[in-house]
Every structure is written in structure tokens, then in C-alpha cells.
Design a protein around this motif. Structure first.
Motif, mmCIF file in Angstrom:
data_model
loop_
_atom_site.group_PDB
_atom_site.id
_atom_site.type_symbol
_atom_site.label_atom_id
_atom_site.label_comp_id
_atom_site.label_asym_id
_atom_site.label_seq_id
_atom_site.Cartn_x
_atom_site.Cartn_y
_atom_site.Cartn_z
ATOM 1 N N THR A 1 0.815 -1.214 0.000
ATOM 2 C CA THR A 1 0.000 0.000 0.000
ATOM 3 C C THR A 1 0.848 1.263 0.000
ATOM 4 O O THR A 1 0.292 2.362 -0.115
ATOM 5 N N GLY A 2 2.148 1.119 0.177
ATOM 6 C CA GLY A 2 3.040 2.278 0.186
ATOM 7 C C GLY A 2 3.186 2.921 1.565
ATOM 8 O O GLY A 2 3.918 3.910 1.691
ATOM 9 N N TYR A 3 2.525 2.386 2.585
ATOM 10 C CA TYR A 3 2.631 2.946 3.938
ATOM 11 C C TYR A 3 2.828 1.810 4.944
ATOM 12 O O TYR A 3 2.318 0.698 4.760
ATOM 13 N N VAL A 4 3.604 2.133 5.975
ATOM 14 C CA VAL A 4 3.794 1.170 7.071
ATOM 15 C C VAL A 4 3.412 1.852 8.390
ATOM 16 O O VAL A 4 3.515 3.087 8.519
ATOM 17 N N PRO A 5 2.937 1.079 9.356
ATOM 18 C CA PRO A 5 2.542 1.694 10.643
ATOM 19 C C PRO A 5 3.758 2.235 11.383
ATOM 20 O O PRO A 5 4.888 1.781 11.196
ATOM 21 N N VAL A 6 3.476 3.163 12.283
ATOM 22 C CA VAL A 6 4.519 3.652 13.180
ATOM 23 C C VAL A 6 4.849 2.544 14.173
ATOM 24 O O VAL A 6 4.044 1.628 14.416
ATOM 25 N N LEU A 7 6.054 2.625 14.732
ATOM 26 C CA LEU A 7 6.537 1.546 15.581
ATOM 27 C C LEU A 7 5.627 1.283 16.789
ATOM 28 O O LEU A 7 5.387 0.118 17.135
ATOM 29 N N PRO A 8 5.091 2.313 17.494
ATOM 30 C CA PRO A 8 4.198 2.006 18.629
ATOM 31 C C PRO A 8 2.972 1.196 18.219
ATOM 32 O O PRO A 8 2.479 0.374 19.016
ATOM 33 N N LEU A 9 2.508 1.415 16.991
ATOM 34 C CA LEU A 9 1.346 0.652 16.550
ATOM 35 C C LEU A 9 1.713 -0.805 16.292
ATOM 36 O O LEU A 9 0.951 -1.715 16.611
ATOM 37 N N LYS A 10 2.891 -1.050 15.737
ATOM 38 C CA LYS A 10 3.359 -2.425 15.550
ATOM 39 C C LYS A 10 3.530 -3.121 16.905
ATOM 40 O O LYS A 10 3.150 -4.292 17.080
ATOM 41 N N SER A 11 4.107 -2.388 17.831
ATOM 42 C CA SER A 11 4.290 -2.968 19.159
ATOM 43 C C SER A 11 2.963 -3.343 19.783
ATOM 44 O O SER A 11 2.847 -4.372 20.461
ATOM 45 N N ALA A 12 1.945 -2.516 19.568
ATOM 46 C CA ALA A 12 0.631 -2.807 20.138
ATOM 47 C C ALA A 12 0.054 -4.084 19.556
ATOM 48 O O ALA A 12 -0.561 -4.890 20.272
ATOM 49 N N VAL A 13 0.253 -4.323 18.262
ATOM 50 C CA VAL A 13 -0.266 -5.544 17.643
ATOM 51 C C VAL A 13 0.414 -6.767 18.240
ATOM 52 O O VAL A 13 -0.237 -7.755 18.608
ATOM 53 N N TYR A 14 1.739 -6.738 18.334
ATOM 54 C CA TYR A 14 2.446 -7.886 18.900
ATOM 55 C C TYR A 14 2.111 -8.091 20.386
ATOM 56 O O TYR A 14 2.063 -9.224 20.870
ATOM 57 N N ASN A 15 1.885 -6.992 21.091
ATOM 58 C CA ASN A 15 1.493 -7.113 22.497
ATOM 59 C C ASN A 15 0.155 -7.832 22.635
ATOM 60 O O ASN A 15 -0.016 -8.685 23.501
ATOM 61 N N GLY A 16 -0.775 -7.506 21.751
ATOM 62 C CA GLY A 16 -2.058 -8.188 21.789
ATOM 63 C C GLY A 16 -1.976 -9.642 21.421
ATOM 64 O O GLY A 16 -2.725 -10.476 21.943
ATOM 65 N N LEU A 17 -1.031 -9.995 20.515
ATOM 66 C CA LEU A 17 -0.920 -11.379 20.066
ATOM 67 C C LEU A 17 -0.191 -12.263 21.061
ATOM 68 O O LEU A 17 -0.572 -13.426 21.270
ATOM 69 N N PHE A 18 0.855 -11.737 21.684
ATOM 70 C CA PHE A 18 1.751 -12.611 22.425
ATOM 71 C C PHE A 18 1.849 -12.311 23.942
ATOM 72 O O PHE A 18 2.378 -13.138 24.669
ATOM 73 N N ALA A 19 1.417 -11.150 24.378
ATOM 74 C CA ALA A 19 1.560 -10.849 25.809
ATOM 75 C C ALA A 19 0.753 -11.821 26.662
ATOM 76 O O ALA A 19 1.209 -12.328 27.686
ATOM 77 N N GLU A 20 -0.462 -12.087 26.226
ATOM 78 C CA GLU A 20 -1.330 -13.063 26.897
ATOM 79 C C GLU A 20 -1.372 -12.839 28.415
ATOM 80 O O GLU A 20 -1.245 -13.743 29.220
ATOM 81 N N ASN A 21 -1.518 -11.564 28.804
ATOM 82 C CA ASN A 21 -1.578 -11.247 30.231
ATOM 83 C C ASN A 21 -2.993 -10.937 30.700
ATOM 84 O O ASN A 21 -3.207 -10.625 31.860
ATOM 85 N N GLY A 22 -3.924 -11.023 29.762
ATOM 86 C CA GLY A 22 -5.308 -10.747 30.129
ATOM 87 C C GLY A 22 -5.598 -9.280 30.379
ATOM 88 O O GLY A 22 -6.716 -8.914 30.728
ATOM 89 N N ARG A 23 -4.584 -8.443 30.177
ATOM 90 C CA ARG A 23 -4.778 -7.003 30.375
ATOM 91 C C ARG A 23 -4.149 -6.254 29.204
ATOM 92 O O ARG A 23 -3.111 -5.610 29.337
ATOM 93 N N PRO A 24 -4.782 -6.333 28.064
ATOM 94 C CA PRO A 24 -4.193 -5.657 26.896
ATOM 95 C C PRO A 24 -4.180 -4.142 27.024
ATOM 96 O O PRO A 24 -3.428 -3.467 26.326
ATOM 97 N N VAL B 1 -5.657 1.103 22.340
ATOM 98 C CA VAL B 1 -4.806 1.795 23.313
ATOM 99 C C VAL B 1 -3.751 2.612 22.596
ATOM 100 O O VAL B 1 -3.429 3.743 23.002
ATOM 101 N N ALA B 2 -3.211 2.071 21.507
ATOM 102 C CA ALA B 2 -2.222 2.828 20.731
ATOM 103 C C ALA B 2 -2.852 4.075 20.132
ATOM 104 O O ALA B 2 -2.237 5.157 20.126
ATOM 105 N N PHE B 3 -4.064 3.979 19.589
ATOM 106 C CA PHE B 3 -4.753 5.156 19.068
ATOM 107 C C PHE B 3 -4.913 6.239 20.143
ATOM 108 O O PHE B 3 -4.714 7.427 19.888
ATOM 109 N N ARG B 4 -5.273 5.810 21.365
ATOM 110 C CA ARG B 4 -5.548 6.758 22.463
ATOM 111 C C ARG B 4 -4.273 7.299 23.089
ATOM 112 O O ARG B 4 -4.340 8.248 23.881
ATOM 113 N N SER B 5 -3.139 6.709 22.760
ATOM 114 C CA SER B 5 -1.890 7.139 23.391
ATOM 115 C C SER B 5 -1.025 7.985 22.459
ATOM 116 O O SER B 5 -0.016 8.544 22.913
#
Length: 705
Positions: free
Chosen positions: A281-304, A562-566
Motif C-alpha cells: 500500500t506504500g505505507y507502514v505503521p509507526v513503531l508504537p502501533l506495531k508494538s501494540a499488535v504484537y502485544n495483543g498477540l503474544f503478551a497473553e496477560n489478560g490485560r491488553p 490503546v495505541a490510538f488513544r496514546s
């Protein structure tokens, strides 16, 4: 010839003091009731031939008013040179109870004015102490009314509030006890003044004025009358005065708003993106947004949402319901549209698999799990707000036995949306509840849009069910960056299980895992970590009512929100910071008894004063000297001299009635009340050798002949 000694002329209003000569005296006594009553000593002068017969006649009908004894000569020998003086009595009429000549007037008809009831004492001390008791109670009421529901920190003194109440309660009950004690003591004088009551009542009232045990005895004996019993009840209730006063105030906890506001962010828009040649698409997300995706996938802490920053200094905060831009998820089952297909050789079961109309497939029998991504195209094959759509398929149920074929399919999607959130912080932990969501279902073909057209994703609650009707924006560049990056992150892949590891070619993209959840026979190979994460969640949360795939999608959606709000486009939402404080709680019901005791004691004192004045009783109250000065008359006291046992005297006192006699001219005395129905003398059953004595009774009259 008879000889008569001269007889002294004695007045009725003076004390008798015989002068001259020593007569032969004969002592006579008469039994009155069941006790001995002293009879005046009569001096009888006689000879062997003649006798003198004396008649004593009671003038007044009341024994208490003292009998007037008159002497009459019934037989005087002729030739006597001795004569009685004019107006003189031949015998000294000695009062049988006091040893003095009685007055011609009764106690109510004395020659002097009646004794004023107030001259022997006042009620000043009792009235003052009752005012002090009332003032102490009023201070308690005022104090608790002022501090009711106030913070404990507003109490400015070193002494606690309960200590202050205890001091005031002690002051009130102590001063109240003074007037209550004296009032009960006065009741005994009133009772003995008003009526003829057992002598033992003197001790009963005296014990009642000393404490609760005596008050209980007074109630049990039923000798106190209405007013005395009321005083005894109040004396008993004073025991509960202090305990009840200590129960008035309690300390409870409540939540209060802190002066400093709490803040939590919300996203009005999100437009952050970076150009990237590696993205389709010619655009990539900013790093905090990428981090948020991986946090949701792998943190598995029940508190995203744990990474969301908020300001709540007290650890307990609330905010009004607010709207924010976010990412929502949705999962729907596709098992009903799942169909089986076979390759070139239908007879070979290993060449058969499963598919859905959307195009996702399970290629062969060895593939037990698959994930197929669908990214919206520019032509508009999905709602424009959709970011990603994933189709999951499997051959074995999450809670079924291993190797049992049970194919299933499910579709999950991520979309830009409007979220209505109710957020609270309790003990430092944030809890957010999404109460309402709105998704823009508009389908847009971006290829037909004119150059420069704003293709951002706008979400508005057209039904006005959210607190704000404003539009929330996910910028076009941000949407394209997510779609382009998700193409590679959520690449299609699956899981293959085999018992022979040598038949599987391991490459850089293959992950071999010997799972301990769900289906665990053999070795399972995954095409990516993302596939592993979804497979793990599917079998890990296989309990009834749980959906592991939906849980993981929810974590990813929340983490991106959370990334959008931060980041850019966020603004703070203000709310009260709540702190817990101790406050003073007044339980007014426990004040009823102290109020009743004080008011009851006041009314009892007023009643005692009124009865004292009405009965013209001197306010002697609890004076020990008054008890001594108002002793028993001589004859009554003599009736108790037959035994030395105090217990026997108490038994006699219960059967012997006395009445307080406050005659003006003779002083006060507790006078015994005789039963004149039978007047029998143990010494007068026969005629005396020196004189004939006959005792007869008719009502209150008696004669000595």
C-alpha cells in the motif's frame, strides 16, 4: 381511818415532775395487739378498808394525738381532811408514748402555726444538678449533630470524639444520680407522712436511693407507689446510659472526590503513518502501533489495556462515560457453510479437504488447522472501515478426542469503530467496559474516487446512543499502513501433524512444536508464530463458554485501540479522583435511652418536689441525721427490744405499721399504729389486792376503774 398523801396539782401543758413523798407505786400494763404497751404509772394511796377507783377516759379518738386522761373521784371516804386542789388532777397523766403530758390539741390543731415545708431544706442542689445533667446531654446532642457525616480528619482535638462523649455522659449520669438519689430518699418521708405503712419500708426506700440493687428490690416489693416505682425504673435504666452513649458514634468508610482531577485519554482521530516501499500500500505503521499488535498477540496477560497511561493519584478514580476512536473485532461461525472437496483422486482420502465459500481451505488430512487472511481491496469488496478479515478452519474440535474428525470454520475481523467506554480505577487497577460500538458499514470503491478526495474512515453514531455525536477519524494513510503491514504479519498458513518427522521438510518458516494442549499425539508443525498463537488459544481456552480465537482477536483490537488513544489525536477525559476516608456516622437510635433517662429523672424530681409541698413534708431527703432525729417513739421502740437479732427485727418491721408525726409542739416521730380491737393485759386479768383495775375498750376509749 384512811390516810391520803397530798397530790401535786399538775397542769396538762407542762411536764410532770412529782414532788414530795414516796408513794407505793404499782405498775400496770396492757397488751395492745400482739405487743406490750406501757401504761402510765399510777400512784395509789390506800388503807386496808377503803379503795380508790380511778376512771381514765380518752378524750381524743386518735391515739396519735395523745389521750387526755381525766381523774374522777368515785368514792372518797367521809371525814377525810385531805381534799384535791381546785382544777387539779388526782393523778399525773403521763403520755404513754412520750412520757409527757399531752396537749389538749391534736397535731393538726396546735396552738402555733404549721411548720413550713421549705424551712428545713431546699431543692437547690438537686435542681442545679439536673440542669447540669441536661446541659451535658445537650452538649452531646450538639456535638454529634455538628460532626455527623463529617470527615474524621475534621475532628481537631487530640481526644477522640468517643472520649468527649464518654466524659459528657459520665457528667450527665453522675449529676442526674444526685437528684435521683435524693428524690427517692424523699419519697420515704412522703410515704410515711401520707399513710400508715410497714416500718420495713424505711429500709426499702433507703436501699433504693443507694443503687440499682435497692431499686430492683423496691420494684419487687411493690411498695414504692407510682412515683417511687418510676424513680426506681429510672435508676435501673441509668446502668445503660454510658453503654448506649458509646454506641451513638461509629466510624465508617466512604468514597470522596479528590480535589485533583483524574485524567484518561481518548482518541478523536488517528492519522499516524510512515511511507514504506516494502508495503503493497506504500505505507507502514509507526513503531508504537506495531508494538501494540504484537502485544495483543503474544503478551497473553489478560490485560491488553495495561499500557494505557492515565492519571489517578488516589488509586481510585471514575470518569464519565466517553467515546473514543478504536478497533473492534467480530467473530462469526462458518461451520454451516463448510463443504468437503477432493483433489484429482477422490478415492484417496488423503487428497480430500474442507473449504468455505469465501475460498479458505484445509488442503489435506494432515493439515489440522489453517488461517487465511483477507485484506479489503481498493475496489470495495468489504466495508471501508474493515482493516483485516481472517478465516480459521480445523478438523478437530477443541474439546474433542485426538484424531476424531470434526471439521469447523470461523471468520473474525478487525474494523475501525466508535467505542463508548465506562472506565474506572480501583486500587490502582484500570477496568474499562465497552458499553456500545458503532461500525461504519459503508462500502467505497476507492478506484473511482477523484484525486484528492478525503478517503479517511469516519465513524459517527447516527442513532445518538453515545455521549457524543461527533465523527471520529481513522486517516487514509493510517488505514493503508495497517492493511499493508497486516498482509505480511497475518500471512496464510496452517498447522500439520505427523508421527514421522522425517517426512516433513523443515524450512525457515516452519515451527515444530510438541503441544501439551488439546490434540497432542505426534508432532505439530506451524507455518508462522501467528498461526501458533491462534492454534494455542483455540485449544487452551476450550472450556464451555470460552472462545480462544475470539479472545485473541479481542486482545489485538484492544491493544491497537490503546495505541490510538496514546498517540496523536488523543485528548484527556477529566473525572474525579476518588479517595476513601473515614467519616463520623451518628446512630441516633442509641440516643433515645439517654434522653429518656434524663427527662424521666427531671419529671421524677418535679413530682417529688410537688408531692413534698402537697403533703407538707419537710425535704429531709437522704439526711442521716434526719433518720436519727425522726426515731421511733418510746413504746414502739420498746416493742423491738425483745430480740437482739437484726433479722428478727426486720421480720417484725414488715408487720408493724408506723406513720410520720410532725406535730408542731412535740417534734417529729415515727409513731406506731396500734390495733385497739383487743386490749388485753397479762397483769390485769384479776383484781389487785390494793385496788380493783378493770380495762375495757370501746373503739378508742378505755377506762381504768
Amino acid at each position: 381511818m384512811a390516810h391520803y398523801a397530798p397530790i401535786q396539782d399538775l397542769s396538762y401543758d407542762s411536764q410532770l415532775s412529782p414532788k414530795g413523798g414516796t408513794p407505793n407505786q404499782e405498775e400496770h400494763s396492757a397488751d395492745v395487739g400482739d405487743a406490750s404497751m406501757a401504761v402510765p404509772e399510777l400512784a395509789i394511796y390506800h388503807d386496808q378498808e377503803n379503795t380508790v377507783s380511778i376512771e381514765l377516759e380518752e378524750v381524743e379518738r386518735s391515739w396519735n394525738d395523745a389521750a387526755l386522761l381525766t381523774a374522777k373521784s368515785s368514792r372518797v371516804p367521809s371525814g377525810s381532811s385531805e381534799t384535791l386542789g381546785k382544777g387539779a388532777s388526782p393523778f399525773a397523766a403521763v403520755h404513754p408514748l412520750q412520757g409527757a403530758t399531752p396537749s389538749l390539741k391534736s397535731s393538726n390543731e396546735g396552738s402555733g402555726p404549721p411548720r413550713a415545708w421549705y424551712k428545713d431544706g431546699t431543692w437547690t442542689i438537686e435542681i442545679v444538678t439536673m440542669f447540669v445533667s441536661l446541659a451535658a446531654l445537650a452538649a452531646i446532642i450538639g456535638l454529634i449533630a455538628h460532626y455527623d457525616r463529617r470527615s474524621l480528619y475534621e475532628w481537631p482535638y487530640r481526644l477522640t470524639l468517643n472520649t468527649a462523649i464518654a466524659v459528657l455522659a459520665t457528667m450527665s449520669v453522675t449529676t442526674l444520680g444526685i437528684s435521683l438519689q435524693n428524690g427517692l430518699s424523699q419519697m420515704k418521708w412522703i410515704r410515711f407522712k401520707e399513710s400508715k405503712v410497714p416500718l420495713s419500708d424505711m429500709e426499702t426506700f433507703d436501699e433504693a436511693s443507694r443503687g440499682v440493687v435497692g431499686a430492683i428490690k423496691l420494684l419487687a416489693s411493690r411498695r414504692g407507689g407510682l412515683l417511687g416505682s418510676a424513680g426506681a425504673i429510672i435508676a435501673i435504666l441509668t446502668l445503660a446510659f454510658s453503654p448506649f452513649s458509646q454506641q451513638i458514634v461509629t466510624y465508617e468508610l466512604r468514597a470522596v472526590n479528590h480535589p485533583q482531577n483524574a485524567t484518561i485519554p481518548r482518541a478523536l482521530n488517528f492519522t499516524g503513518a510512515l511511507p514504506g516501499t516494502t508495503s503493497p500500500t506504500g505505507y507502514v505503521p509507526v513503531l508504537p502501533l506495531k508494538s501494540a499488535v504484537y502485544n495483543g498477540l503474544f503478551a497473553e496477560n489478560g490485560r491488553p489495556a495495561a499500557s494505557l497511561k492515565f492519571d489517578c493519584q488516589t488509586g481510585n478514580c471514575t470518569w464519565p462515560v466517553f467515546d473514543t476512536l478504536g478497533v473492534c473485532y467480530e467473530c462469526v461461525p462458518l461451520t454451516s457453510v463448510l463443504t468437503k472437496y477432493c483433489g484429482g483422486n477422490p478415492a484417496n482420502a488423503s487428497d480430500c479437504g474442507w473449504q468455505v465459500p469465501q475460498g479458505a481451505k484445509l488442503n489435506d488430512s494432515r493439515q489440522v488447522f489453517s488461517m487465511t487472511p483477507y485484506i479489503p481491496s481498493a475496489a470495495g469488496d468489504m466495508p471501508y472501515s474493515t482493516i483485516l478479515r481472517l478465516i480459521f478452519m480445523g478438523t478437530e474440535a477443541a474439546d474433542g478426542p485426538a484424531g476424531n474428525s470434526n471439521p469447523w470454520a470461523k471468520q473474525c475481523s478487525l474494523s475501525a469503530c466508535l467505542q463508548t467506554i465506562n472506565a474506572t480505577v480501583s486500587v490502582g487497577a484500570l477496568a474499562e467496559n465497552v458499553t456500545h460500538t458503532v461500525v461504519n458499514q459503508t462500502v467505497i470503491d476507492t478506484t473511482t474516487q477523484a484525486s484528492g478526495t478525503d478517503l479517511g474512515v469516519y465513524v459517527t453514531d447516527k442513532n445518538n446512543t453515545s455521549p457524543s455525536s461527533a465523527s471520529y477519524l481513522l486517516g487514509q494513510d493510517s488505514m493503508l499502513s495497517l492493511r499493508g503491514w497486516f498482509t505480511s504479519v497475518f500471512a496464510a498458513g496452517g498447522a500439520t501433524r505427523t508421527t514421522n518427522n522425517s517426512t516433513i521438510t523443515i524450512n525457515d518458516r516452519t515451527v515444530a512444536v510438541n503441544l501439551t494442549v488439546g490434540i497432542s499425539n505426534g508432532t505439530t508443525f506451524f507455518d508462522s508464530d501467528i498461526v501458533t498463537a491462534f492454534y494455542w488459544n483455540y485449544y487452551e481456552y476450550a472450556q464451555p463458554g470460552q472462545d480462544g480465537l475470539a479472545m485473541l482477536m479481542a486482545d489485538v483490537a484492544t491493544s491497537v485501540t490503546v495505541a490510538f488513544r496514546s498517540l496523536w489525536g488523543a485528548e484527556p477525559v477529566h473525572g474525579p479522583a476518588v479517595s476513601t476516608e473515614s467519616y463520623i456516622h451518628v446512630r441516633w437510635g442509641f440516643l433515645v435511652l439517654p434522653v429518656l433517662v434524663v427527662l424521666g429523672a427531671d419529671l421524677f424530681l418535679v413530682g417529688a418536689i410537688y408531692r413534698t409541698q402537697k403533703t407538707r413534708t419537710r425535704p429531709l431527703k437522704s439526711s442521716a441525721l434526719a433518720m436519727l432525729f425522726h426515731g421511733l417513739e418510746d413504746d414502739t421502740r420498746a416493742r423491738f427490744g425483745s430480740t437482739d437479732s437484726l433479722q428478727e427485727k426486720k421480720k417484725q418491721a414488715k408487720k408493724f405499721r408506723v406513720q410520720l408525726d410532725e406535730s408542731y409542739d412535740r417534734g417529729s416521730v415515727l409513731r406506731g399504729v396500734m390495733d385497739h380491737s383487743h386490749l388485753v393485759s397479762s397483769k390485769r386479768g384479776q383484781e389487785s389486792a390494793r385496788g380493783n383495775v378493770r380495762v375495757s375498750t370501746c373503739k378508742h376509749e378505755f377506762r381504768l376503774l
